[in-house]
Scaffold this motif. Structure first.
Motif, PDB file in Angstrom:
ATOM      1  N   ASP A 231      38.334  36.399  43.319  1.00 53.11           N
ATOM      2  CA  ASP A 231      39.586  36.634  44.039  1.00 53.11           C
ATOM      3  C   ASP A 231      39.472  35.949  45.405  1.00 53.11           C
ATOM      4  O   ASP A 231      38.656  36.350  46.235  1.00 53.11           O
ATOM      5  CB  ASP A 231      39.811  38.137  44.208  1.00 53.11           C
ATOM      6  CG  ASP A 231      41.135  38.473  44.873  1.00 53.11           C
ATOM      7  OD1 ASP A 231      41.429  37.878  45.933  1.00 53.11           O
ATOM      8  OD2 ASP A 231      41.856  39.348  44.360  1.00 53.11           O
ATOM      9  N   PRO A 232      40.268  34.907  45.655  1.00 55.94           N
ATOM     10  CA  PRO A 232      40.105  34.144  46.901  1.00 55.94           C
ATOM     11  C   PRO A 232      40.346  34.983  48.157  1.00 55.94           C
ATOM     12  O   PRO A 232      39.689  34.773  49.181  1.00 55.94           O
ATOM     13  CB  PRO A 232      41.123  33.014  46.768  1.00 55.94           C
ATOM     14  CG  PRO A 232      42.082  33.453  45.718  1.00 55.94           C
ATOM     15  CD  PRO A 232      41.321  34.353  44.798  1.00 55.94           C
ATOM     16  N   HIS A 233      41.272  35.931  48.077  1.00 54.10           N
ATOM     17  CA  HIS A 233      41.564  36.764  49.247  1.00 54.10           C
ATOM     18  C   HIS A 233      40.379  37.672  49.570  1.00 54.10           C
ATOM     19  O   HIS A 233      39.936  37.739  50.736  1.00 54.10           O
ATOM     20  CB  HIS A 233      42.823  37.599  48.999  1.00 54.10           C
ATOM     21  CG  HIS A 233      43.098  38.596  50.090  1.00 54.10           C
ATOM     22  ND1 HIS A 233      43.503  38.228  51.349  1.00 54.10           N
ATOM     23  CD2 HIS A 233      42.978  39.968  50.107  1.00 54.10           C
ATOM     24  CE1 HIS A 233      43.646  39.315  52.105  1.00 54.10           C
ATOM     25  NE2 HIS A 233      43.339  40.371  51.378  1.00 54.10           N
ATOM     26  N   ILE A 234      39.862  38.350  48.547  1.00 49.05           N
ATOM     27  CA  ILE A 234      38.718  39.249  48.757  1.00 49.05           C
ATOM     28  C   ILE A 234      37.489  38.457  49.197  1.00 49.05           C
ATOM     29  O   ILE A 234      36.747  38.880  50.087  1.00 49.05           O
ATOM     30  CB  ILE A 234      38.431  40.052  47.475  1.00 49.05           C
ATOM     31  CG1 ILE A 234      39.563  41.042  47.205  1.00 49.05           C
ATOM     32  CG2 ILE A 234      37.088  40.789  47.580  1.00 49.05           C
ATOM     33  CD1 ILE A 234      39.408  41.834  45.915  1.00 49.05           C
TER      34      ILE A 234
ATOM     35  N   TRP B 135      35.519  38.909  52.690  1.00 43.91           N
ATOM     36  CA  TRP B 135      34.109  39.291  52.698  1.00 43.91           C
ATOM     37  C   TRP B 135      33.274  38.313  53.528  1.00 43.91           C
ATOM     38  O   TRP B 135      32.401  38.720  54.301  1.00 43.91           O
ATOM     39  CB  TRP B 135      33.580  39.384  51.261  1.00 43.91           C
ATOM     40  CG  TRP B 135      32.174  39.887  51.154  1.00 43.91           C
ATOM     41  CD1 TRP B 135      31.108  39.250  50.605  1.00 43.91           C
ATOM     42  CD2 TRP B 135      31.686  41.156  51.594  1.00 43.91           C
ATOM     43  NE1 TRP B 135      29.972  40.029  50.689  1.00 43.91           N
ATOM     44  CE2 TRP B 135      30.305  41.218  51.290  1.00 43.91           C
ATOM     45  CE3 TRP B 135      32.280  42.258  52.221  1.00 43.91           C
ATOM     46  CZ2 TRP B 135      29.502  42.308  51.591  1.00 43.91           C
ATOM     47  CZ3 TRP B 135      31.484  43.361  52.528  1.00 43.91           C
ATOM     48  CH2 TRP B 135      30.128  43.379  52.222  1.00 43.91           C
ATOM     49  N   ILE B 136      33.581  37.033  53.378  1.00 48.56           N
ATOM     50  CA  ILE B 136      32.879  36.021  54.185  1.00 48.56           C
ATOM     51  C   ILE B 136      33.124  36.263  55.668  1.00 48.56           C
ATOM     52  O   ILE B 136      32.195  36.210  56.489  1.00 48.56           O
ATOM     53  CB  ILE B 136      33.338  34.593  53.782  1.00 48.56           C
ATOM     54  CG1 ILE B 136      32.844  34.257  52.370  1.00 48.56           C
ATOM     55  CG2 ILE B 136      32.823  33.555  54.785  1.00 48.56           C
ATOM     56  CD1 ILE B 136      33.434  32.971  51.803  1.00 48.56           C
TER      57      ILE B 136
ATOM     58  N   SER C 272      32.021  28.327  53.151  1.00 48.59           N
ATOM     59  CA  SER C 272      33.466  28.511  52.990  1.00 48.59           C
ATOM     60  C   SER C 272      33.816  28.955  51.580  1.00 48.59           C
ATOM     61  O   SER C 272      34.872  29.554  51.350  1.00 48.59           O
ATOM     62  CB  SER C 272      34.204  27.208  53.315  1.00 48.59           C
ATOM     63  OG  SER C 272      33.723  26.154  52.500  1.00 48.59           O
ATOM     64  N   GLU C 273      32.911  28.680  50.609  1.00 38.60           N
ATOM     65  CA  GLU C 273      33.138  29.072  49.218  1.00 38.60           C
ATOM     66  C   GLU C 273      31.875  29.690  48.641  1.00 38.60           C
ATOM     67  O   GLU C 273      30.757  29.361  49.059  1.00 38.60           O
ATOM     68  CB  GLU C 273      33.533  27.856  48.375  1.00 38.60           C
ATOM     69  CG  GLU C 273      34.872  27.248  48.746  1.00 38.60           C
ATOM     70  CD  GLU C 273      35.238  26.088  47.841  1.00 38.60           C
ATOM     71  OE1 GLU C 273      34.440  25.775  46.922  1.00 38.60           O
ATOM     72  OE2 GLU C 273      36.315  25.497  48.047  1.00 38.60           O
ATOM     73  N   LEU C 274      32.066  30.597  47.681  1.00 38.67           N
ATOM     74  CA  LEU C 274      30.935  31.260  47.033  1.00 38.67           C
ATOM     75  C   LEU C 274      30.758  30.749  45.616  1.00 38.67           C
ATOM     76  O   LEU C 274      31.741  30.438  44.934  1.00 38.67           O
ATOM     77  CB  LEU C 274      31.151  32.783  47.018  1.00 38.67           C
ATOM     78  CG  LEU C 274      31.401  33.435  48.378  1.00 38.67           C
ATOM     79  CD1 LEU C 274      31.567  34.945  48.234  1.00 38.67           C
ATOM     80  CD2 LEU C 274      30.251  33.119  49.346  1.00 38.67           C
TER      81      LEU C 274
ATOM     82  N   ALA D 177      33.023  40.801  47.552  1.00 35.21           N
ATOM     83  CA  ALA D 177      33.325  39.766  46.557  1.00 35.21           C
ATOM     84  C   ALA D 177      32.706  40.156  45.219  1.00 35.21           C
ATOM     85  O   ALA D 177      31.756  40.946  45.160  1.00 35.21           O
ATOM     86  CB  ALA D 177      32.783  38.416  47.031  1.00 35.21           C
ATOM     87  N   ALA D 178      33.221  39.602  44.140  1.00 33.26           N
ATOM     88  CA  ALA D 178      32.753  39.947  42.796  1.00 33.26           C
ATOM     89  C   ALA D 178      31.314  39.474  42.580  1.00 33.26           C
ATOM     90  O   ALA D 178      30.867  38.489  43.165  1.00 33.26           O
ATOM     91  CB  ALA D 178      33.664  39.313  41.754  1.00 33.26           C
TER      92      ALA D 178
END
Length: 348
Positions: free
Chosen positions: A77-80, A84-85, A101-103, A292-293
């Protein structure tokens, strides 16, 4: 046929398959001493998993188990994720670092493809266990046809009944006391059943052999669970301190100096019990947003730990441990097996 006969082992003692901590050496030492050694391979690539299995087979002719994750892969989920970041950004900045910036999805699931299955069919370990869920029916069937014994962790009765219905051979009854990740199938709830109660519950409603896991540190505790109906016990925390484990020096020190545990989802995105550290005292505050998941969350957690360690701070390590960690003993794996057997026999 008893469980010991089925697995061709001498003692009803399993080494918990701890990803990142287990090694071929530790697995072989436990197996050579009459227990069931293990390899936690859920965090390994297929190539790395193959190497570990082959190394273990070179060190022992005795049976051992391997373990994989059966989580249901979920889209990020990009928002979550962004939230979280940003929540962890101040922690990165403490160490003069910037969060990603990305997981990334760092751990594939056994369910995602048959790559791990094909590895098992190629290398033929005695047994394979699964955490977070159950393999696909065709995967279970292929393992059965290959003569590989299957085991799945259950944290409650509903999961155990699903495991039995799927045709799995053995249930690992993981109580709330267990260190590391909870094996829950559905992350929206955790029944939080203690090991002794879970064993009795499963023996009442299930016909499969039950292995008790969670809070076992000595032979007296093991024998109690066997009297309650468990066919064997599985220990993880007790073996982390062994010289042949892959635990780092900070982890080993914390086991003996800070033996208090708490469950958190903040490290990986899934609930897991570990030694109290920065995650529990600085991150798990009432205002903490949704994490985040899994395993994307773990990607961020590992990166935060890396920048902290580079600055001499080990407080963001994933130091998994069970509730009875204060009873840990500094012993080699073979000696620990012998001591457990002695204590179990004294209390027959």
């Amino acid at each position: 046929m008893t469980l010991l006969e089925q697995l061709e082992i001498k003692h009803p003692i399993f080494l918990a398959p701890m990803a990142g901590v287990s090694t071929p050496q530790l697995a072989a030492e436990v197996s050579n001493q009459g227990g069931l050694g293990s390899l936690g391979l859920g965090a390994s690539t297929v190539a790395a998993a193959r190497q570990q299995i082959l190394e273990t087979q070179a060190l022992t002719e005795k049976p051992f188990q391997v373990n994989f994750f059966c989580h249901k892969s979920s889209a990020l989920d990009p928002h979550i994720s962004k939230q979280w970041i940003e929540y962890l950004r101040p922690q990165f900045e403490k160490y003069h670092a910037t969060p990603p910036s990305e997981l990334k999805c760092i751990y594939p699931s056994f369910l995602d493809s048959d790559d791990y299955l094909n590895l098992l069919l190629e290398t033929r370990p005695k047994a394979v266990s699964f955490h977070f869920g159950i393999p696909h029916p065709h995967q279970i069937q292929a393992l059965k046809q290959a003569g590989i014994i299957t085991m799945v962790s259950a944290t409650n009765l509903a999961e155990a009944l699903e495991i039995e219905a799927a045709g799995i051979d053995i249930i690992i009854a993981q109580g709330i006391e267990a260190g590391g990740h909870r094996g829950i199938f559905n992350q929206s709830f955790d029944s939080a059943v203690k090991t002794s109660d879970l064993v009795q519950l499963l023996k009442q409603y299930c016909s499969l052999p039950v292995v008790a896991a969670g809070g076992v540190m000595n032979g007296q505790q093991a024998q109690l669970l066997i009297k309650l109906g468990a066919e064997a016990v599985q220990l993880g925390t007790a073996f982390v301190q062994c010289k042949s484990s892959n635990a780092n020096a900070a982890y080993r020190k914390a086991l003996f100096s800070n033996p208090i545990t708490q469950i958190t989802v903040s490290i990986s995105g899934r609930p897991a019990r570990g030694l109290i550290n920065h995650w529990h005292t600085q991150i798990d505050r009432p205002e903490r947003p949704d994490v985040a998941a899994y395993p994307y969350c773990y990607d961020l957690g590992k990166q935060l730990n890396a920048v902290a360690v580079a600055q001499g701070d080990e407080g963001f390590g994933a130091f998994w441990a069970g509730t009875n960690v204060a009873q840990i003993r500094e012993m080699a794996a073979a000696d620990l097996i012998n001591q457990l057997v002695l204590e179990m026999n004294i209390h027959l």
